[in-house]
Design an enzyme around this catalytic site. Structure first.
Site, PDB file in Angstrom:
ATOM      1  N   HIS A  12      -7.216   6.399 -27.803  1.00  0.00           N
ATOM      2  CA  HIS A  12      -7.461   5.259 -28.693  1.00  0.00           C
ATOM      3  C   HIS A  12      -8.769   5.451 -29.476  1.00  0.00           C
ATOM      4  O   HIS A  12      -8.891   4.982 -30.603  1.00  0.00           O
ATOM      5  CB  HIS A  12      -7.509   3.965 -27.881  1.00  0.00           C
ATOM      6  CG  HIS A  12      -7.517   2.733 -28.723  1.00  0.00           C
ATOM      7  ND1 HIS A  12      -6.441   2.375 -29.521  1.00  0.00           N
ATOM      8  CD2 HIS A  12      -8.460   1.773 -28.905  1.00  0.00           C
ATOM      9  CE1 HIS A  12      -6.734   1.254 -30.156  1.00  0.00           C
ATOM     10  NE2 HIS A  12      -7.951   0.868 -29.800  1.00  0.00           N
TER      11      HIS A  12
ATOM     12  N   ASP B  85      -4.856  -0.590 -40.004  1.00  0.00           N
ATOM     13  CA  ASP B  85      -6.155  -1.282 -40.063  1.00  0.00           C
ATOM     14  C   ASP B  85      -7.214  -0.270 -40.467  1.00  0.00           C
ATOM     15  O   ASP B  85      -6.935   0.931 -40.594  1.00  0.00           O
ATOM     16  CB  ASP B  85      -6.509  -1.936 -38.721  1.00  0.00           C
ATOM     17  CG  ASP B  85      -6.364  -0.974 -37.541  1.00  0.00           C
ATOM     18  OD1 ASP B  85      -6.708   0.212 -37.698  1.00  0.00           O
ATOM     19  OD2 ASP B  85      -5.891  -1.403 -36.474  1.00  0.00           O
TER      20      ASP B  85
ATOM     21  N   LYS C 110      -6.940  -6.162 -41.786  1.00  0.00           N
ATOM     22  CA  LYS C 110      -6.545  -7.359 -41.040  1.00  0.00           C
ATOM     23  C   LYS C 110      -7.768  -8.072 -40.489  1.00  0.00           C
ATOM     24  O   LYS C 110      -8.811  -7.457 -40.254  1.00  0.00           O
ATOM     25  CB  LYS C 110      -5.604  -6.988 -39.886  1.00  0.00           C
ATOM     26  CG  LYS C 110      -6.280  -6.188 -38.782  1.00  0.00           C
ATOM     27  CD  LYS C 110      -5.314  -5.792 -37.694  1.00  0.00           C
ATOM     28  CE  LYS C 110      -6.047  -4.925 -36.656  1.00  0.00           C
ATOM     29  NZ  LYS C 110      -5.169  -4.377 -35.631  1.00  0.00           N
TER      30      LYS C 110
ATOM     31  N   GLU D  49       0.856  -1.193   0.000  1.00  0.00           N
ATOM     32  CA  GLU D  49       0.000   0.000   0.000  1.00  0.00           C
ATOM     33  C   GLU D  49       0.893   1.243   0.000  1.00  0.00           C
ATOM     34  O   GLU D  49       1.953   1.257   0.616  1.00  0.00           O
ATOM     35  CB  GLU D  49      -0.876   0.007   1.249  1.00  0.00           C
ATOM     36  CG  GLU D  49      -1.812   1.214   1.334  1.00  0.00           C
ATOM     37  CD  GLU D  49      -2.633   1.227   2.621  1.00  0.00           C
ATOM     38  OE1 GLU D  49      -3.030   2.325   3.041  1.00  0.00           O
ATOM     39  OE2 GLU D  49      -2.877   0.143   3.188  1.00  0.00           O
TER      40      GLU D  49
ATOM     41  N   ASP E 121       1.722  -1.959 -29.147  1.00  0.00           N
ATOM     42  CA  ASP E 121       1.687  -2.810 -27.958  1.00  0.00           C
ATOM     43  C   ASP E 121       2.686  -3.951 -28.147  1.00  0.00           C
ATOM     44  O   ASP E 121       3.869  -3.817 -27.872  1.00  0.00           O
ATOM     45  CB  ASP E 121       0.262  -3.318 -27.739  1.00  0.00           C
ATOM     46  CG  ASP E 121       0.077  -3.998 -26.385  1.00  0.00           C
ATOM     47  OD1 ASP E 121       1.074  -4.138 -25.647  1.00  0.00           O
ATOM     48  OD2 ASP E 121      -1.055  -4.394 -26.058  1.00  0.00           O
ATOM     49  N   THR E 122       2.242  -5.090 -28.671  1.00  0.00           N
ATOM     50  CA  THR E 122       3.174  -6.192 -28.928  1.00  0.00           C
ATOM     51  C   THR E 122       3.871  -6.026 -30.278  1.00  0.00           C
ATOM     52  O   THR E 122       4.805  -6.759 -30.588  1.00  0.00           O
ATOM     53  CB  THR E 122       2.436  -7.543 -28.940  1.00  0.00           C
ATOM     54  OG1 THR E 122       1.489  -7.540 -30.009  1.00  0.00           O
ATOM     55  CG2 THR E 122       1.713  -7.786 -27.618  1.00  0.00           C
ATOM     56  N   ALA E 123       3.405  -5.069 -31.080  1.00  0.00           N
ATOM     57  CA  ALA E 123       3.916  -4.778 -32.435  1.00  0.00           C
ATOM     58  C   ALA E 123       3.573  -5.887 -33.422  1.00  0.00           C
ATOM     59  O   ALA E 123       4.106  -5.916 -34.533  1.00  0.00           O
ATOM     60  CB  ALA E 123       5.425  -4.516 -32.424  1.00  0.00           C
ATOM     61  N   GLY E 124       2.672  -6.787 -33.050  1.00  0.00           N
ATOM     62  CA  GLY E 124       2.289  -7.883 -33.939  1.00  0.00           C
ATOM     63  C   GLY E 124       1.643  -7.400 -35.225  1.00  0.00           C
ATOM     64  O   GLY E 124       2.060  -7.779 -36.323  1.00  0.00           O
ATOM     65  N   THR E 125       0.633  -6.540 -35.109  1.00  0.00           N
ATOM     66  CA  THR E 125      -0.056  -5.991 -36.283  1.00  0.00           C
ATOM     67  C   THR E 125       0.914  -5.202 -37.149  1.00  0.00           C
ATOM     68  O   THR E 125       0.958  -5.359 -38.370  1.00  0.00           O
ATOM     69  CB  THR E 125      -1.205  -5.055 -35.844  1.00  0.00           C
ATOM     70  OG1 THR E 125      -2.128  -5.789 -35.067  1.00  0.00           O
ATOM     71  CG2 THR E 125      -1.916  -4.449 -37.047  1.00  0.00           C
TER      72      THR E 125
END
Length: 319
Positions: free
Chosen positions: A132, A171, A194, A42, A224-228
């Site tokens: 976003h 996208d 996509k 805390e 984020d994960t850079a996947g796209t």
């Protein structure tokens, strides 16, 4: 600056490096605060100077863990209870913004909950960058200053002197942002389409528009994960693109993001410093360039504090 309600800039732990840059641009000292942590985890933040009658700007990006958001809420509450005139949450990255609607049954609208929590804590105003979803502004009943990193990225893209420049949306949802960049630059636009197997997993991706021999810059609000992003860059190169770069306001860089970027066809990835905790990761990758968002937030804070319109900040053309 007027003396009636003095300006005070404070930082939560996650965003202290960025807050220091903003304070420096404004020509003020970063306010003194401290944090008491109990053995069970805390924590209790405290202002180490008076904020009575002041306009208090608290800088904090609310990326996970949830402690970042809760620390901001506690700082807002502490400022209100210490008789601050106004409390403004400066949230360069607004966490939980991807939960802006019910996209399947029995799920929360996290972004609305965060808006309610900020208001309940006593927040009088919110400043954020590249939400976003633009409609998140409507989740608040207090003023929201929503700025865009476009004015940071456009001059950088211009300096690259790319001969056959095209702007790409990763996208369909990013088409509006990409169109804005393409209009400002005066170049063609490409849209990547996509389909997802599940969250963070791409099933297939295709590109709509002239790709061959083009120097492409993909624009997005976050990585984020850079996947796209990496899947899109690889497809574009396979379709005959001369080069592929990307720029995104928020470098979340979670999971295998750095590894994905390193192993992709991307020539360069440009992000801003809205999430300082991602610095260490970004510095390990030679492909990533970081631009500071501090001048933009300093300008918005200065205008709001001095009752100057921030309309020109949205409307200006960097070309």
């Amino acid at each position: 600056m007027h003396d009636e309600h003095r300006m005070e800039i404070f930082a939560c732990r996650n965003s202290e490096p960025l807050a220091r840059k903003i304070a420096e641009k404004l020509g003020v000292e970063l306010g003194k605060s401290s944090l008491l942590t109990f053995s069970d985890g805390e924590f209790q933040p405290a202002y180490d100077e008076s904020v009575r009658g002041a306009s208090v700007y608290i800088v904090q990006s609310t990326n996970p863990p949830v402690e970042n958001l809760f620390e901001l809420l506690l700082m807002i509450d502490a400022a209100k209870r210490a008789s601050a005139h106004k409390v403004i949450a400066v949230m360069p990255y607004f966490g939980w913004a991807r939960q802006d609607r019910k996209d399947r049954p029995r799920v929360p609208i996290g972004a609305k909950l965060v808006a309610n929590l900020l208001t309940a804590a006593g927040c009088d105003r919110v400043m954020s960058c590249d939400l976003h979803a633009d409609q998140i502004q409507g989740f608040f009943d207090v003023p929201v200053d929503h700025v865009y990193a476009q004015s940071i990225f456009l001059p950088y893209i211009k300096k690259l002197h790319l001969k056959n420049l095209s702007i790409a949306a990763p996208d369909m949802g990013g088409a509006k942002k990409a169109n804005s960049y393409a209009k400002k630059i005066g170049c063609p636009m490409i849209i990547c389409h996509k389909t997802r197997a599940k969250a963070n997993v791409i099933e297939s991706i295709t590109a709509i528009g002239e790709v061959k021999d083009r120097d492409i810059v993909i624009v997005d609000d976050m990585i984020d994960t850079a996947g796209t992003l990496c899947a899109a860059s690889n497809v574009l190169m396979e379709m005959g693109a001369a080069s592929v770069r990307a720029c995104a306001s928020h470098g979340v860089l979670s999971g295998k993001a750095i590894e994905n970027i390193e192993n992709s066809a991307l020539k360069e990835v440009i992000i801003t410093d809205t999430i300082p905790s991602a610095y260490a990761k970004a510095e390990t990758c030679k492909k990533i360039s970081v631009l500071s968002i501090a001048p933009l937030f300093a300008e918005v804070i200065n205008n709001v504090y001095n009752n100057i319109s921030i309309g020109p900040i949205f409307q200006r053309d960097n070309f």
